[in-house]
Write a protein that holds these residues in place. Structure first.
Motif, PDB file in Angstrom:
ATOM      1  N   ASP A  65       0.840  -1.196   0.000  1.00 55.09           N
ATOM      2  CA  ASP A  65       0.000   0.000   0.000  1.00 55.09           C
ATOM      3  C   ASP A  65       0.873   1.243   0.000  1.00 55.09           C
ATOM      4  O   ASP A  65       2.014   1.213   0.457  1.00 55.09           O
ATOM      5  CB  ASP A  65      -0.927   0.035   1.217  1.00 55.09           C
ATOM      6  CG  ASP A  65      -2.167   0.897   0.992  1.00 55.09           C
ATOM      7  OD1 ASP A  65      -2.312   1.494  -0.102  1.00 55.09           O
ATOM      8  OD2 ASP A  65      -3.004   0.980   1.906  1.00 55.09           O
ATOM      9  N   VAL A  66       0.332   2.295  -0.551  1.00 53.25           N
ATOM     10  CA  VAL A  66       0.959   3.614  -0.529  1.00 53.25           C
ATOM     11  C   VAL A  66      -0.108   4.567  -0.009  1.00 53.25           C
ATOM     12  O   VAL A  66      -1.140   4.749  -0.648  1.00 53.25           O
ATOM     13  CB  VAL A  66       1.437   4.049  -1.925  1.00 53.25           C
ATOM     14  CG1 VAL A  66       2.040   5.449  -1.875  1.00 53.25           C
ATOM     15  CG2 VAL A  66       2.423   3.046  -2.496  1.00 53.25           C
ATOM     16  N   VAL A  67       0.147   5.126   1.172  1.00 51.68           N
ATOM     17  CA  VAL A  67      -0.852   6.005   1.804  1.00 51.68           C
ATOM     18  C   VAL A  67      -0.323   7.432   1.776  1.00 51.68           C
ATOM     19  O   VAL A  67       0.661   7.751   2.450  1.00 51.68           O
ATOM     20  CB  VAL A  67      -1.133   5.556   3.254  1.00 51.68           C
ATOM     21  CG1 VAL A  67      -2.123   6.490   3.918  1.00 51.68           C
ATOM     22  CG2 VAL A  67      -1.644   4.121   3.272  1.00 51.68           C
ATOM     23  N   PRO A  68      -0.961   8.282   0.982  1.00 53.40           N
ATOM     24  CA  PRO A  68      -0.478   9.657   0.896  1.00 53.40           C
ATOM     25  C   PRO A  68      -0.831  10.451   2.155  1.00 53.40           C
ATOM     26  O   PRO A  68      -1.924  10.339   2.687  1.00 53.40           O
ATOM     27  CB  PRO A  68      -1.222  10.220  -0.321  1.00 53.40           C
ATOM     28  CG  PRO A  68      -2.487   9.432  -0.378  1.00 53.40           C
ATOM     29  CD  PRO A  68      -2.129   8.052   0.133  1.00 53.40           C
ATOM     30  N   VAL A  69       0.136  11.227   2.622  1.00 54.62           N
ATOM     31  CA  VAL A  69      -0.100  12.171   3.702  1.00 54.62           C
ATOM     32  C   VAL A  69      -0.482  13.507   3.064  1.00 54.62           C
ATOM     33  O   VAL A  69      -1.365  14.210   3.533  1.00 54.62           O
ATOM     34  CB  VAL A  69       1.168  12.328   4.576  1.00 54.62           C
ATOM     35  CG1 VAL A  69       0.985  13.390   5.637  1.00 54.62           C
ATOM     36  CG2 VAL A  69       1.544  10.993   5.193  1.00 54.62           C
ATOM     37  N   TRP A  70       0.196  13.825   1.954  1.00 53.22           N
ATOM     38  CA  TRP A  70      -0.095  15.023   1.168  1.00 53.22           C
ATOM     39  C   TRP A  70       0.326  14.760  -0.264  1.00 53.22           C
ATOM     40  O   TRP A  70       1.361  14.150  -0.512  1.00 53.22           O
ATOM     41  CB  TRP A  70       0.697  16.221   1.706  1.00 53.22           C
ATOM     42  CG  TRP A  70       0.441  17.483   0.939  1.00 53.22           C
ATOM     43  CD1 TRP A  70       1.189  17.985  -0.097  1.00 53.22           C
ATOM     44  CD2 TRP A  70      -0.637  18.385   1.109  1.00 53.22           C
ATOM     45  NE1 TRP A  70       0.640  19.142  -0.562  1.00 53.22           N
ATOM     46  CE2 TRP A  70      -0.494  19.414   0.163  1.00 53.22           C
ATOM     47  CE3 TRP A  70      -1.727  18.424   1.987  1.00 53.22           C
ATOM     48  CZ2 TRP A  70      -1.384  20.475   0.063  1.00 53.22           C
ATOM     49  CZ3 TRP A  70      -2.613  19.483   1.879  1.00 53.22           C
ATOM     50  CH2 TRP A  70      -2.438  20.490   0.930  1.00 53.22           C
ATOM     51  N   TRP A  71      -0.491  15.188  -1.210  1.00 53.77           N
ATOM     52  CA  TRP A  71      -0.088  15.084  -2.604  1.00 53.77           C
ATOM     53  C   TRP A  71      -0.644  16.242  -3.410  1.00 53.77           C
ATOM     54  O   TRP A  71      -1.681  16.801  -3.075  1.00 53.77           O
ATOM     55  CB  TRP A  71      -0.486  13.746  -3.227  1.00 53.77           C
ATOM     56  CG  TRP A  71      -1.963  13.502  -3.357  1.00 53.77           C
ATOM     57  CD1 TRP A  71      -2.753  12.859  -2.463  1.00 53.77           C
ATOM     58  CD2 TRP A  71      -2.820  13.902  -4.434  1.00 53.77           C
ATOM     59  NE1 TRP A  71      -4.057  12.825  -2.915  1.00 53.77           N
ATOM     60  CE2 TRP A  71      -4.121  13.464  -4.124  1.00 53.77           C
ATOM     61  CE3 TRP A  71      -2.629  14.584  -5.625  1.00 53.77           C
ATOM     62  CZ2 TRP A  71      -5.208  13.676  -4.961  1.00 53.77           C
ATOM     63  CZ3 TRP A  71      -3.712  14.810  -6.459  1.00 53.77           C
ATOM     64  CH2 TRP A  71      -4.985  14.346  -6.121  1.00 53.77           C
ATOM     65  N   PHE A  86      -6.571  14.096 -12.006  1.00 53.84           N
ATOM     66  CA  PHE A  86      -5.689  13.122 -11.370  1.00 53.84           C
ATOM     67  C   PHE A  86      -6.332  12.542 -10.115  1.00 53.84           C
ATOM     68  O   PHE A  86      -6.943  13.247  -9.327  1.00 53.84           O
ATOM     69  CB  PHE A  86      -4.364  13.800 -10.996  1.00 53.84           C
ATOM     70  CG  PHE A  86      -3.367  12.869 -10.361  1.00 53.84           C
ATOM     71  CD1 PHE A  86      -2.529  12.105 -11.139  1.00 53.84           C
ATOM     72  CD2 PHE A  86      -3.274  12.777  -8.986  1.00 53.84           C
ATOM     73  CE1 PHE A  86      -1.598  11.251 -10.562  1.00 53.84           C
ATOM     74  CE2 PHE A  86      -2.348  11.933  -8.398  1.00 53.84           C
ATOM     75  CZ  PHE A  86      -1.515  11.168  -9.183  1.00 53.84           C
ATOM     76  N   SER A  87      -6.162  11.227  -9.928  1.00 56.19           N
ATOM     77  CA  SER A  87      -6.682  10.528  -8.753  1.00 56.19           C
ATOM     78  C   SER A  87      -5.552   9.689  -8.154  1.00 56.19           C
ATOM     79  O   SER A  87      -4.994   8.811  -8.838  1.00 56.19           O
ATOM     80  CB  SER A  87      -7.842   9.610  -9.161  1.00 56.19           C
ATOM     81  OG  SER A  87      -8.108   8.665  -8.154  1.00 56.19           O
ATOM     82  N   PHE A  88      -5.228   9.951  -6.889  1.00 51.28           N
ATOM     83  CA  PHE A  88      -4.185   9.150  -6.253  1.00 51.28           C
ATOM     84  C   PHE A  88      -4.635   7.700  -6.109  1.00 51.28           C
ATOM     85  O   PHE A  88      -3.828   6.780  -6.221  1.00 51.28           O
ATOM     86  CB  PHE A  88      -3.772   9.725  -4.894  1.00 51.28           C
ATOM     87  CG  PHE A  88      -2.474   9.144  -4.430  1.00 51.28           C
ATOM     88  CD1 PHE A  88      -1.275   9.737  -4.779  1.00 51.28           C
ATOM     89  CD2 PHE A  88      -2.435   7.981  -3.687  1.00 51.28           C
ATOM     90  CE1 PHE A  88      -0.061   9.179  -4.404  1.00 51.28           C
ATOM     91  CE2 PHE A  88      -1.235   7.412  -3.301  1.00 51.28           C
ATOM     92  CZ  PHE A  88      -0.043   8.013  -3.663  1.00 51.28           C
ATOM     93  N   ASP A  89      -5.913   7.475  -5.872  1.00 54.54           N
ATOM     94  CA  ASP A  89      -6.421   6.101  -5.779  1.00 54.54           C
ATOM     95  C   ASP A  89      -6.152   5.326  -7.062  1.00 54.54           C
ATOM     96  O   ASP A  89      -5.800   4.151  -7.030  1.00 54.54           O
ATOM     97  CB  ASP A  89      -7.913   6.083  -5.460  1.00 54.54           C
ATOM     98  CG  ASP A  89      -8.189   6.223  -3.991  1.00 54.54           C
ATOM     99  OD1 ASP A  89      -7.265   6.023  -3.174  1.00 54.54           O
ATOM    100  OD2 ASP A  89      -9.344   6.538  -3.638  1.00 54.54           O
ATOM    101  N   TYR A  90      -6.314   5.985  -8.207  1.00 55.15           N
ATOM    102  CA  TYR A  90      -6.058   5.314  -9.477  1.00 55.15           C
ATOM    103  C   TYR A  90      -4.558   5.061  -9.634  1.00 55.15           C
ATOM    104  O   TYR A  90      -4.153   3.980 -10.072  1.00 55.15           O
ATOM    105  CB  TYR A  90      -6.611   6.135 -10.636  1.00 55.15           C
ATOM    106  CG  TYR A  90      -6.619   5.388 -11.942  1.00 55.15           C
ATOM    107  CD1 TYR A  90      -7.483   4.308 -12.134  1.00 55.15           C
ATOM    108  CD2 TYR A  90      -5.771   5.739 -12.976  1.00 55.15           C
ATOM    109  CE1 TYR A  90      -7.485   3.601 -13.336  1.00 55.15           C
ATOM    110  CE2 TYR A  90      -5.763   5.049 -14.170  1.00 55.15           C
ATOM    111  CZ  TYR A  90      -6.622   3.979 -14.349  1.00 55.15           C
ATOM    112  OH  TYR A  90      -6.616   3.278 -15.522  1.00 55.15           O
TER     113      TYR A  90
END
Length: 98
Positions: A65-71, A86-90
């Motif tokens: 998993d990659v869990v963004p704190v900020w993007w 853009f979607s970080f989930d994608y």
């Protein structure tokens, strides 16, 4: 609105995979040129990994998993910023080994 293509997601994922390497946390930024679009990515994220032992005896670490704190994902065409979808989930789909 700039529509982020799957090919651009793959390019961003490749760059990010190289930057993350074997880290458990990533904080930084990088640029990606994609055709006539310049992208600037800012990311702080926690990288979760799992240690696997393969049947042939090899051991590897895989990203679970990659869990963004900020993007942030910025797109520029001719030096002018354009909103994007853009979607970080994608993006996560291309980063996580399932």
């Amino acid at each position: 609105m700039y529509e982020v293509s799957t090919d651009l997601y793959l390019e961003v994922a490749d760059r990010l995979r190289a930057l993350v390497a074997d880290k458990g946390y990533f904080s930084g930024s990088f640029d990606v040129e994609f055709g006539d679009v310049e992208c600037h990515v800012v990311l702080s994220a926690i990288i979760f990994r799992e240690h696997l032992e393969l049947p042939e005896g090899r051991e590897i670490e895989v990203v679970t998993d990659v869990v963004p704190v900020w993007w942030e994902f910025h797109t520029y065409i001719n030096s002018e910023e354009h909103l994007n979808d853009f979607s970080f989930d994608y993006l996560r789909r291309f980063l996580v080994n399932n």
